[in-house]
Motif scaffolding. Structure first.
Motif, mmCIF file in Angstrom:
data_model
loop_
_atom_site.group_PDB
_atom_site.id
_atom_site.type_symbol
_atom_site.label_atom_id
_atom_site.label_comp_id
_atom_site.label_asym_id
_atom_site.label_seq_id
_atom_site.Cartn_x
_atom_site.Cartn_y
_atom_site.Cartn_z
ATOM 1 N N GLU A 59 0.906 -1.238 -0.063
ATOM 2 C CA GLU A 59 0.075 0.085 0.031
ATOM 3 C C GLU A 59 0.818 1.407 0.140
ATOM 4 O O GLU A 59 1.216 1.555 0.952
ATOM 5 N N VAL A 81 0.114 6.540 -6.490
ATOM 6 C CA VAL A 81 -0.149 5.534 -5.445
ATOM 7 C C VAL A 81 -0.173 4.360 -6.409
ATOM 8 O O VAL A 81 -0.524 3.918 -7.434
ATOM 9 N N SER A 83 -0.534 -0.187 -6.649
ATOM 10 C CA SER A 83 -1.482 -1.095 -6.463
ATOM 11 C C SER A 83 -0.707 -2.448 -6.963
ATOM 12 O O SER A 83 0.060 -2.612 -7.726
ATOM 13 N N GLY A 161 -4.646 2.005 -2.422
ATOM 14 C CA GLY A 161 -4.068 0.915 -3.145
ATOM 15 C C GLY A 161 -4.295 -0.438 -3.064
ATOM 16 O O GLY A 161 -4.455 -1.376 -3.974
ATOM 17 N N LEU A 310 -7.081 0.357 -11.788
ATOM 18 C CA LEU A 310 -6.427 1.093 -11.015
ATOM 19 C C LEU A 310 -6.126 2.490 -11.307
ATOM 20 O O LEU A 310 -5.942 3.487 -10.781
ATOM 21 N N ILE A 314 -8.184 4.586 -8.719
ATOM 22 C CA ILE A 314 -7.206 5.279 -7.728
ATOM 23 C C ILE A 314 -7.570 6.930 -7.782
ATOM 24 O O ILE A 314 -8.059 7.559 -6.626
#
Ligand SMILES: NC(=O)c1ccc[n+]([C@@H]2O[C@H](COP(=O)([O-])OP(=O)(O)OC[C@H]3O[C@@H](n4cnc5c(N)ncnc54)[C@H](O)[C@@H]3O)[C@@H](O)[C@H]2O)c1
Ligand SMILES: [Zn+2]
Ligand SMILES: [Zn+2]
Length: 362
Positions: A59, A81, A83, A161, A310, A314
């Protein structure tokens, strides 16, 4: 750079001086600013195992400091961020928008003939889930990173994440909850709370949360549960049937223990769906009567990483947070230093702690 290394099963997390390679191809060097402690890393370090030594941590939020020659989706200075979802971008599942079930996730990693991304005393070190966030820096494929606004604070950003993608994604992507629907969240941990937030964003009419700890149920109310049920003192199936009148449209199981999943199935109304997210043990599962589910037109679905895309999701959750429509601050119970991971996991055993995030990498 400093990284927390796990040398083998049960050997904990020890800060060491680890070397990070220069970025090649689509790789991005990230200065890590926040790294969340997820239960699955502790499971890898204590009983699941895998490649050792390893730098875990999946994360991750941080700043891009260098990009490989083929990187096009992020640039130096971007706030990103990470993932654990790894996708190639060119297989049939990726091309049909289902990157969470990519058929060639290894395309985001270095091949065995390339030098490793991480090494320690000249020997290779594995990188947990292509991220290795328990470190001052990480070398990550650009497909595993999404850009978030600079105003997004680091600790809640890191949680997006894994826990947010999983919990909110189960509701918004996998189940496609609609306004007015009835939702049951079983298991009011960090991931379950993001499902509650997702249900609010979707406009669910009724959000019932079941857990066995009153403190967690109180927290669930603060996140937006319309009803809470303590499964220790009340039969949760009866409670859901009383509240909904005819059973729930969507039940999300964040526990993953056989008796709990069976309760979840019995909570479903006609046309309802049971979503399996939690993994409580190797025997987790549920007995399904074909006659019952076909006559009720019900379904049981496994959910991996909230069926998330993602690159889309995100930034979306960051925007929901910045608009005050997603509560992530109350999930960050404690911020710690890189050397305090074991104490952080110990703190997670206390029911009042939702999530612990490393924010001091000095
Ligand atoms: N499917 C995926 O892609 C994916 C991704 C991330 C996490 N997960 C899984 O999601 C699950 C939830 O994660 P978390 O961090 O919120 O865990 P957590 O341990 O914080 O939360 C689990 C909650 O379930 C409650 N609980 C335990 N027994 C119960 C029972 N009999 N009835 C009702 N509630 C009960 C606990 O009190 C706790 O609040 C974990 O199993 C995790 O491994 C799955
Ligand atoms: Zn996780
Ligand atoms: Zn793919």
């Amino acid at each position: 750079m400093k990284a927390s290394v796990t040398e083998g099963l049960g050997q904990g997390f020890v800060v060491e001086e680890v070397d990070l390679a220069d970025p090649v191809g689509h790789e991005v060097r990230v200065r890590v600013r926040a790294s969340g402690l997820c239960h699955s890393d502790l499971s890898v370090a204590t009983f699941i195992g895998g490649e050792f030594p390893v730098v875990l941590g999946h994360e991750v939020a941080g700043v891009v400091t260098e990009t490989g020659p083929q990187v096009t989706q992020v640039k130096v200075g971007d706030h990103v961020v990470g993932s654990l979802i790894q996708y190639c971008g060119s297989c049939v599942n990726c091309l049909s928008g289902r990157t969470h079930i990519c058929l060639r996730p290894e395309a985001t990693l270095r091949t065995p003939d390339q030098a490793p991304r991480l090494s320690w005393n000249g020997a290779p070190v594995a990188q947990g889930m292509g991220l290795g966030g328990f470190a001052q820096e990480a070398l990550i494929h650009e497909n595993q990173l999404a850009v978030v606004p600079e105003g997004m604070p680091w600790a809640p950003a890191a949680l997006i994440g894994c826990g947010v993608l999983t919990g909110a994604g189960a509701v918004l992507n996998s189940a496609d909850v609609r306004q007015g629907d009835t939702v049951v969240v079983i298991g009011a941990g960090g991931v379950g709370m993001n499902a509650v937030s997702g249900a609010r964003i979707a406009g669910a009419g009724t959000i019932i949360v079941a857990d066995i700890e009153d403190a967690k149920l109180e927290r669930a109310k603060a996140f937006g549960a319309t009803h809470v049920v303590n499964s220790r003192s009340t039969d949760p199936v009866d409670a859901v049937r009383d509240i909904t009148g005819h059973g729930a449209d969507h039940v999300f199981d964040f526990v993953g223990a056989r008796p709990v999943t069976a309760q979840g199935l019995r909570m479903l109304g006609k046309g309802g769906g049971l979503y399996l997210i939690g993994v409580g043990g190797t025997d987790a599962g549920v007995e399904v009567s074909a006659l019952a589910v076909l006559s009720g037109s019900q379904k049981v679905q496994g959910v991996y990483m909230g069926s998330s895309n993602l690159k889309r999701d995100i930034p979306f959750y960051a925007s929901m947070y910045l608009q005050g429509r997603m509560n992530l601050d109350d999930l960050v119970s404690r911020e710690i230093g890189l050397a305090d991971i074991e104490a952080g996991y110990e703190a997670l055993k206390d029911g009042s702690t939702a999530r612990v995030v490393i924010t001091d990498f000095s």
